[in-house]
Scaffold this active site. Sequence first.
Site, PDB file in Angstrom:
ATOM      1  N   GLY A 107     -20.368  94.029 -76.892  1.00 55.36           N
ATOM      2  CA  GLY A 107     -21.595  93.295 -77.195  1.00 55.36           C
ATOM      3  C   GLY A 107     -22.258  93.762 -78.480  1.00 55.36           C
ATOM      4  O   GLY A 107     -23.020  93.006 -79.092  1.00 55.36           O
ATOM      5  N   GLU A 110     -20.762  91.658 -80.936  1.00 60.48           N
ATOM      6  CA  GLU A 110     -21.326  90.299 -80.788  1.00 60.48           C
ATOM      7  C   GLU A 110     -22.704  90.225 -81.451  1.00 60.48           C
ATOM      8  O   GLU A 110     -23.040  89.238 -82.119  1.00 60.48           O
ATOM      9  CB  GLU A 110     -21.382  89.916 -79.307  1.00 60.48           C
ATOM     10  CG  GLU A 110     -19.977  89.748 -78.729  1.00 60.48           C
ATOM     11  CD  GLU A 110     -19.923  89.493 -77.233  1.00 60.48           C
ATOM     12  OE1 GLU A 110     -20.563  90.250 -76.474  1.00 60.48           O
ATOM     13  OE2 GLU A 110     -19.241  88.536 -76.826  1.00 60.48           O
ATOM     14  N   GLU A 130     -13.048  95.166 -73.711  1.00 62.04           N
ATOM     15  CA  GLU A 130     -13.332  94.539 -72.410  1.00 62.04           C
ATOM     16  C   GLU A 130     -12.134  94.592 -71.468  1.00 62.04           C
ATOM     17  O   GLU A 130     -12.298  94.747 -70.255  1.00 62.04           O
ATOM     18  CB  GLU A 130     -13.792  93.084 -72.629  1.00 62.04           C
ATOM     19  CG  GLU A 130     -15.250  92.934 -73.063  1.00 62.04           C
ATOM     20  CD  GLU A 130     -15.500  93.183 -74.551  1.00 62.04           C
ATOM     21  OE1 GLU A 130     -14.569  93.616 -75.267  1.00 62.04           O
ATOM     22  OE2 GLU A 130     -16.630  92.949 -75.002  1.00 62.04           O
ATOM     23  N   GLY A 138     -18.708  88.033 -73.385  1.00 57.07           N
ATOM     24  CA  GLY A 138     -19.630  87.021 -72.855  1.00 57.07           C
ATOM     25  C   GLY A 138     -20.835  86.803 -73.737  1.00 57.07           C
ATOM     26  O   GLY A 138     -21.726  86.032 -73.399  1.00 57.07           O
TER      27      GLY A 138
HETATM   28  C1  1HE Z   1     -23.095 103.747 -71.810  1.00 54.39           C
HETATM   29  C2  1HE Z   1     -22.380 102.830 -72.603  1.00 54.39           C
HETATM   30  C3  1HE Z   1     -22.348 101.501 -72.156  1.00 54.39           C
HETATM   31  C4  1HE Z   1     -22.237 104.773 -73.522  1.00 54.39           C
HETATM   32  N1  1HE Z   1     -22.997 101.180 -71.016  1.00 54.39           N
HETATM   33  N2  1HE Z   1     -23.720 103.394 -70.689  1.00 54.39           N
HETATM   34  N3  1HE Z   1     -18.885  99.030 -74.109  1.00 54.39           N
HETATM   35  C5  1HE Z   1     -17.961 100.009 -74.020  1.00 54.39           C
HETATM   36  O1  1HE Z   1     -17.007  99.916 -73.290  1.00 54.39           O
HETATM   37  C6  1HE Z   1     -18.223 101.230 -74.830  1.00 54.39           C
HETATM   38  C7  1HE Z   1     -18.423 102.412 -73.887  1.00 54.39           C
HETATM   39  N4  1HE Z   1     -18.856 103.596 -74.595  1.00 54.39           N
HETATM   40  C8  1HE Z   1     -18.022 104.394 -75.317  1.00 54.39           C
HETATM   41  O2  1HE Z   1     -16.863 104.064 -75.560  1.00 54.39           O
HETATM   42  C9  1HE Z   1     -18.582 105.689 -75.797  1.00 54.39           C
HETATM   43  O3  1HE Z   1     -19.758 105.985 -75.070  1.00 54.39           O
HETATM   44  C10 1HE Z   1     -18.945 105.701 -77.315  1.00 54.39           C
HETATM   45  C11 1HE Z   1     -17.648 105.651 -78.152  1.00 54.39           C
HETATM   46  C12 1HE Z   1     -19.848 104.543 -77.699  1.00 54.39           C
HETATM   47  C13 1HE Z   1     -19.722 107.026 -77.633  1.00 54.39           C
HETATM   48  O4  1HE Z   1     -18.995 108.142 -77.159  1.00 54.39           O
HETATM   49  P1  1HE Z   1     -19.737 109.527 -76.955  1.00 54.39           P
HETATM   50  O5  1HE Z   1     -18.677 110.543 -76.564  1.00 54.39           O
HETATM   51  O6  1HE Z   1     -20.589 109.841 -78.146  1.00 54.39           O
HETATM   52  O7  1HE Z   1     -20.790 109.327 -75.741  1.00 54.39           O
HETATM   53  P2  1HE Z   1     -20.497 109.244 -74.172  1.00 54.39           P
HETATM   54  O8  1HE Z   1     -20.548 110.656 -73.606  1.00 54.39           O
HETATM   55  O9  1HE Z   1     -19.319 108.441 -73.849  1.00 54.39           O
HETATM   56  O10 1HE Z   1     -21.781 108.434 -73.642  1.00 54.39           O
HETATM   57  C14 1HE Z   1     -23.069 109.011 -73.698  1.00 54.39           C
HETATM   58  C15 1HE Z   1     -23.909 108.329 -72.633  1.00 54.39           C
HETATM   59  O11 1HE Z   1     -24.037 106.969 -72.960  1.00 54.39           O
HETATM   60  C16 1HE Z   1     -23.243 108.377 -71.259  1.00 54.39           C
HETATM   61  O12 1HE Z   1     -24.271 108.382 -70.294  1.00 54.39           O
HETATM   62  P3  1HE Z   1     -24.625 109.748 -69.480  1.00 54.39           P
HETATM   63  O13 1HE Z   1     -25.730 109.332 -68.561  1.00 54.39           O
HETATM   64  O14 1HE Z   1     -23.358 110.174 -68.797  1.00 54.39           O
HETATM   65  O15 1HE Z   1     -25.072 110.713 -70.542  1.00 54.39           O
HETATM   66  C17 1HE Z   1     -22.544 107.026 -71.195  1.00 54.39           C
HETATM   67  O16 1HE Z   1     -22.334 106.585 -69.864  1.00 54.39           O
HETATM   68  C18 1HE Z   1     -23.563 106.161 -71.893  1.00 54.39           C
HETATM   69  N5  1HE Z   1     -22.981 104.928 -72.423  1.00 54.39           N
HETATM   70  N6  1HE Z   1     -21.867 103.480 -73.656  1.00 54.39           N
HETATM   71  C19 1HE Z   1     -23.660 102.120 -70.325  1.00 54.39           C
HETATM   72  N7  1HE Z   1     -21.729 100.538 -72.853  1.00 54.39           N
HETATM   73  C20 1HE Z   1     -22.076  90.263 -73.287  1.00 54.39           C
HETATM   74  S1  1HE Z   1     -20.615  90.842 -72.694  1.00 54.39           S
HETATM   75  C21 1HE Z   1     -20.155  92.208 -73.664  1.00 54.39           C
HETATM   76  C22 1HE Z   1     -19.146  93.032 -72.945  1.00 54.39           C
HETATM   77  C23 1HE Z   1     -19.103  94.422 -73.510  1.00 54.39           C
HETATM   78  O17 1HE Z   1     -19.910  94.805 -74.323  1.00 54.39           O
HETATM   79  S2  1HE Z   1     -17.844  95.389 -72.929  1.00 54.39           S
HETATM   80  C24 1HE Z   1     -17.937  96.833 -73.906  1.00 54.39           C
HETATM   81  C25 1HE Z   1     -18.891  97.830 -73.329  1.00 54.39           C
END
Ligand code: 1HE
Length: 254
Positions: A107, A110, A130, A138
């Site tokens: 997103g 997006e 995704e 989405g």
């Molecule tokens: C999150 C999210 C998230 C981080 N939703 N909480 N997006 C993704 O699949 C991307 C998922 N995120 C990552 O791949 C990584 O977090 C990053 C590369 C962005 C950053 O990595 P890093 O090592 O600096 O951080 P981290 O330890 O992975 O995350 C830090 C915190 O952010 C951690 O929470 P905590 O409570 O354990 O500290 C993570 O859970 C949180 N966090 N990204 C929720 N996306 C309209 S439809 C669109 C569909 C999509 O967008 S799908 C892609 C979603």
Amino acid sequence: MGQFIDVTQDGPVTVLTINRPDKRNAMSDGLLAEIDGFFQAPPDGTRVVVITGRGGHYCAGLDLSEHQNRDAEATMHHSRNWHAVMDRIQTGGLPVVSAMSGAVIGGGLELATSTHVRIAEPSCIFQLPEGRRGIFVGGGATVRVARIIGPDRMTEMMLTGRKYGTEDAVAMGLAHYSVGEGESLPKAMEIAHQIAGNAALSNYMMIQGIARINDMARSDGLFVESLCAALSQTSPDALEGLAAFLEKRPPQFR
Ligand code: 1HE
């Protein structure tokens, strides 16, 4: 100002900073609602918007912790709401510049592709993961991302979940400028001020017209181009812009 965004103004340029660094600026419903509210009623005097993210990331995409709790009907409405917000950003009438670092994921991509000028730092990660999350895009990627990089390349990008870096993203058109670490916001401000110096109606036509014309049949698009030309070229700003050029001075637009 809101719970998830900071808003600051520098003359005609308003900066919206996504402020959820602990969640890598993941797009929760609350954040999406605040961005929507901002674009529904931008601060007085705004001619150009800059979107950036706090904490070294632009936006890590959909907040996956919220996504788990939706059924099909709620997900449909959620997706359609994303479309409405992203449409408001793209064709609301204000030029929007993205200053990007770190995650431009799902997103987040997006959101970025709803904006008009995209500036990327070396830390940027452009990804549509995704498939690895068991979901689908989405927020408009099948239209916006596919129109930039092509449906073939987007299919490959989603199937493999590969991460593109900044140089590849610029080559594909996902970003327009590659800058050094920490330089995206200064560059965005420079470009935003330059855009703010254009005639407002010309900017409006660019924002409203070009993407829509791209959706039209060729003959319809050419006709609408003529309408845009007729409106802008008969405006007071056209008189001023042309006179300023001939008099060798900067234009003074309304
Ligand atoms: C999150 C999210 C998230 C981080 N939703 N909480 N997006 C993704 O699949 C991307 C998922 N995120 C990552 O791949 C990584 O977090 C990053 C590369 C962005 C950053 O990595 P890093 O090592 O600096 O951080 P981290 O330890 O992975 O995350 C830090 C915190 O952010 C951690 O929470 P905590 O409570 O354990 O500290 C993570 O859970 C949180 N966090 N990204 C929720 N996306 C309209 S439809 C669109 C569909 C999509 O967008 S799908 C892609 C979603």
